[in-house]
Write an enzyme that holds these catalytic residues in place. Structure first.
Site, PDB file in Angstrom:
ATOM      1  CG  HIS A 187      37.284  47.057  63.830  1.00 28.01           C
ATOM      2  ND1 HIS A 187      36.347  47.801  64.861  1.00 28.01           N
ATOM      3  CD2 HIS A 187      36.947  47.532  62.567  1.00 28.01           C
ATOM      4  CE1 HIS A 187      35.831  48.610  64.004  1.00 28.01           C
ATOM      5  NE2 HIS A 187      36.044  48.520  62.801  1.00 28.01           N
ATOM      6  CD  GLU A 413      36.223  63.821  65.670  1.00 30.20           C
ATOM      7  OE1 GLU A 413      36.409  62.881  66.014  1.00 30.20           O
ATOM      8  OE2 GLU A 413      35.069  64.065  65.792  1.00 30.20           O
ATOM      9  CG  ASP A 437      38.033  60.005  63.342  1.00 31.30           C
ATOM     10  OD1 ASP A 437      38.700  59.071  62.452  1.00 31.30           O
ATOM     11  OD2 ASP A 437      36.859  59.850  63.840  1.00 31.30           O
ATOM     12  CB  CYS A 486      37.515  61.622  74.488  1.00 31.62           C
ATOM     13  SG  CYS A 486      37.002  62.158  73.091  1.00 31.62           S
TER      14      CYS A 486
END
Lengths: 561, 92
Positions: A187, A413, A437, A486
């Protein structure tokens, strides 16, 4: 000169003074009694005063906060001196328990009650526990946990940041982020890139730097130096000048030989989309639709969804907007869709898979996207997250067709999707690589774990190989179906060059990174990019891949990227 | 003992911001006010100045709650609180 090395996750060179984020408050021992010198009445008075002080502090901070952060602070301020919380604690104090232990237990039972109510209330349980830590810190006379409140700009040093810290992180005061834990996908990294703050994660030993120490942080190189020298001070000044030019994107991704690489933005709502359009994004490569589902006890209505999506479409008339259907589960649980008790949420019912257990939600979402797309000028594409097989891709394409959506695609992913890209692309019109991911699954390394940061980078040659295989799958399929990226990888200018070299058609990233990626791509030809991709693929490690590619791109150092 | 009923007007029900506004208003009064869902025994009524109590009450949009208070000015106080509950605080 003392220095520390970590993983650079957001570029920038800056000099500033350190503020350590106070450590989490430790639990007062069970059974802790009132000191013999203190009466229960005195302890209750002390507790009430501490609660009032915490309330005043939170209230004061809410005055300068904005948006969602403000209402969270206002509500938390009220909780701090809440009669239910305090009365519960005073009852315990009257039986001889210490004030610290009493508030600890009283808050625990309130949090449990909220947790049992589920949904929105369950999320508020965290606020009660936050208030509890603050009151205990106040009683002990130690700094309150969380990001220090300060008017003087500082470099924040912490173990790792939690999503909740975003609300109280003021980018006008915090100059850079340095953490001893966390990884490139943590994060902290995501927050830093979204705010455009230089950041270094997994820098072992930084917790020992004293408050007020002057340090130099290089968010590209991943280094922190105590007592910066003249060269470093100059580098920081040069960065400040460069940052201004790096903030402007011309609105077209074009390489040195004229090859076009559309640069799109990742957005999470209409406000984001308007900002991305203003930053020159050539469309939206990833619309995260979770924004309209999070903090909800139940599914949003069709009308609510239509309004939310249309707000994004309207920001990009005549441009491509790729909508990712609901990606709930793992680190984004939703009470009405996902099962929080799964032993292994990252490998559980998440993304497209929630359609297996809660059929109907996806169908209604697709209907809402189709309705929102009508009457707008945006070119709307739709893709499903967490697709693992061609069969799932075919089912999703059929659902899109039934909803009247003409451009179905998939996220790649899960490694199985990269390996079977040819058959998967036989069922849908495009693929978009979610590198965060894809990396976590290819390396079997949890994104949030600091000790695994070295594994968890898209520079891993294995991850690059999966990207190469996805492009090869599209070529073999034979209809020139586009393959984009992305994930956070697209926002790293050096990696962006490698991705283009691997044959990726479009790059989608946080709007803040557009200008930097464009500036570097403009200096490189496709042929050079292919050569650099070959170097990265052949490297024995992620670290070497990155180092070898960066060594071939002097423009990065010139720009401080 | 004064008693008034009110219908929750806020769309999200009596939690989050609406609950905060209401609890603060009750907290500012010199008297104690309790709140309960209509039909629940008065003994189960909770402290209306506690945002945590309000949240655990879980009153949804359209539900009716009962406010009770005793002492000087209780009637006027409850009248004012009913107005707050019957306003859609989320819309402001």
């Amino acid at each position: 000169m003392q220095s520390f090395t970590g993983v650079g996750v957001s570029p920038g060179r800056i000099v500033g003074s350190v503020r350590q984020m106070p450590k989490a408050v430790s639990e007062p021992p069970a059974g802790e009694q009132l000191a013999s010198s203190t009466t229960a009445e005195d302890a209750a008075v002390t507790l009430r005063a501490a609660a009032k002080a915490v309330q005043a502090e939170l209230k004061q901070r809410s005055v300068s906060a904005t948006g969602a952060g403000k209402s969270v602070l206002e509500a938390t301020a009220l909780m701090a001196a809440d009669p239910m919380l305090i009365k519960g604690a005073v009852k315990l104090i009257n039986t001889g328990t210490s004030a610290e232990r009493a508030i600890w237990e009283s808050a625990a039972s309130v949090a449990e009650m909220l947790h049992n109510l589920g949904g929105y209330m369950a999320e508020r349980a965290t606020d009660v526990l936050d208030v509890r830590s603050r009151i205990v810190a106040e009683l002990r006379g130690v700094p309150a946990p969380g990001i220090p409140a300060s008017d003087e700009p500082f470099i924040l040093v912490a173990d790792d940041l939690a999503p909740a810290d975003t609300a109280t992180l003021n980018p006008a005061v915090v100059l850079a982020l340095v953490t001893s834990g966390g990884g490139p996908q943590s994060h902290t990294a995501i927050i830093a890139r979204a705010l455009g703050l230089p950041a270094v994660v997994a820098a072992v030993g930084v917790e020992a730097i004293a408050d007020g120490t002057q340090v130099y942080v290089d968010g590209a190189a991943g280094s922190i130096s105590v007592d910066p020298d003249a060269d470093q001070l100059e580098a920081a000044t040069a960065w400040a000048a460069n940052a201004a030019t790096l903030a402007v994107f011309s609105g077209e991704g074009v390489m040195a030989d004229g090859h076009l690489v559309p640069l799109l933005a990742n957005v999470g709502g209409a406000a984001d989309a308007v900002k991305a359009a203003a930053a020159g994004a050539q469309g939206v490569g990833l619309l995260r639709t979770e924004f309209c589902f999070l903090d909800r006890d139940e599914e949003p209505t069709l009308d609510e969804q239509v309004t939310a999506y249309r707000g994004v479409f309207d920001a990009f008339p005549g441009k491509k907007v790729v909508v990712r259907t609901l990606d709930a589960g793992a680190d984004k649980p939703l009470p009405f869709l996902t099962d929080a008790s799964e032993p292994n949420p990252a490998l559980g019912v998440r993304g497209y898979r929630t359609d297996f257990t809660s059929p109907g939600v996806l169908k209604r979402q697709l209907a809402a996207v189709a309705t929102a797309a009508e009457g707008t000028e945006a070119d709307v594409w739709v893709m499903a997250p967490m697709i693992s097989t061609a069969e799932e891709a075919a089912d999703f394409a059929r659902m899109c067709g039934e909803a009247g959506l003409k451009n179905p695609g998939v996220m790649v992913e899960v490694p199985s999707a990269a390996l079977t890209a040819e058959t998967i692309l036989g069922e849908v019109n495009f693929a978009s690589l979610g590198t965060n991911d894809l990396t976590q699954y290819a390396m079997a390394a949890d994104r949030q774990l600091g000790p695994l940061a070295a594994l968890n980078t898209p520079w891993q040659p294995a991850v690059l190989r999966l990207i190469q295989l996805t492009v090869a799958g599209s070529v073999a399929e034979g209809n020139n179906k586009p393959v984009g990226v992305c994930g956070e990888a697209a926002a790293d200018p050096a990696l962006a060059v490698v991705l283009v070299g691997l044959g990726v058609n479009t790059l989608s990233m946080t709007a803040r990174a557009l200008a930097a990626v464009a500036a570097v791509l403009a200096k490189v030809t496709v042929e050079e990019a292919q050569r650099l991709a070959g170097i990265a693929l052949a490297a024995p490690s992620a670290l070497e891949a990155r180092a070898r590619v960066r060594a071939e791109l002097p423009i990065l150092d010139e720009l401080g990227l | 003992m004064s008693e008034r009923t009110a219908t929750i007007a806020s769309r999200v029900g009596l939690h989050a911001r609406p609950a905060a506004i209401f609890a603060e208003a009750v907290g500012a009064l010199p008297i104690e006010v309790t709140i309960a869902l209509e039909g629940d025994p008065a003994d189960d009524a909770m402290d209306a100045s506690s945002i945590l109590s309000l949240m655990s009450l879980g009153a949804a949009n359209g539900q009716v709650v009962v406010l009770r208070a005793e002492g000087d000015g209780a009637d006027e106080a409850l009248e004012g609180l009913v107005k707050i509950l019957e306003t859609d605080l989320d819309a402001e």
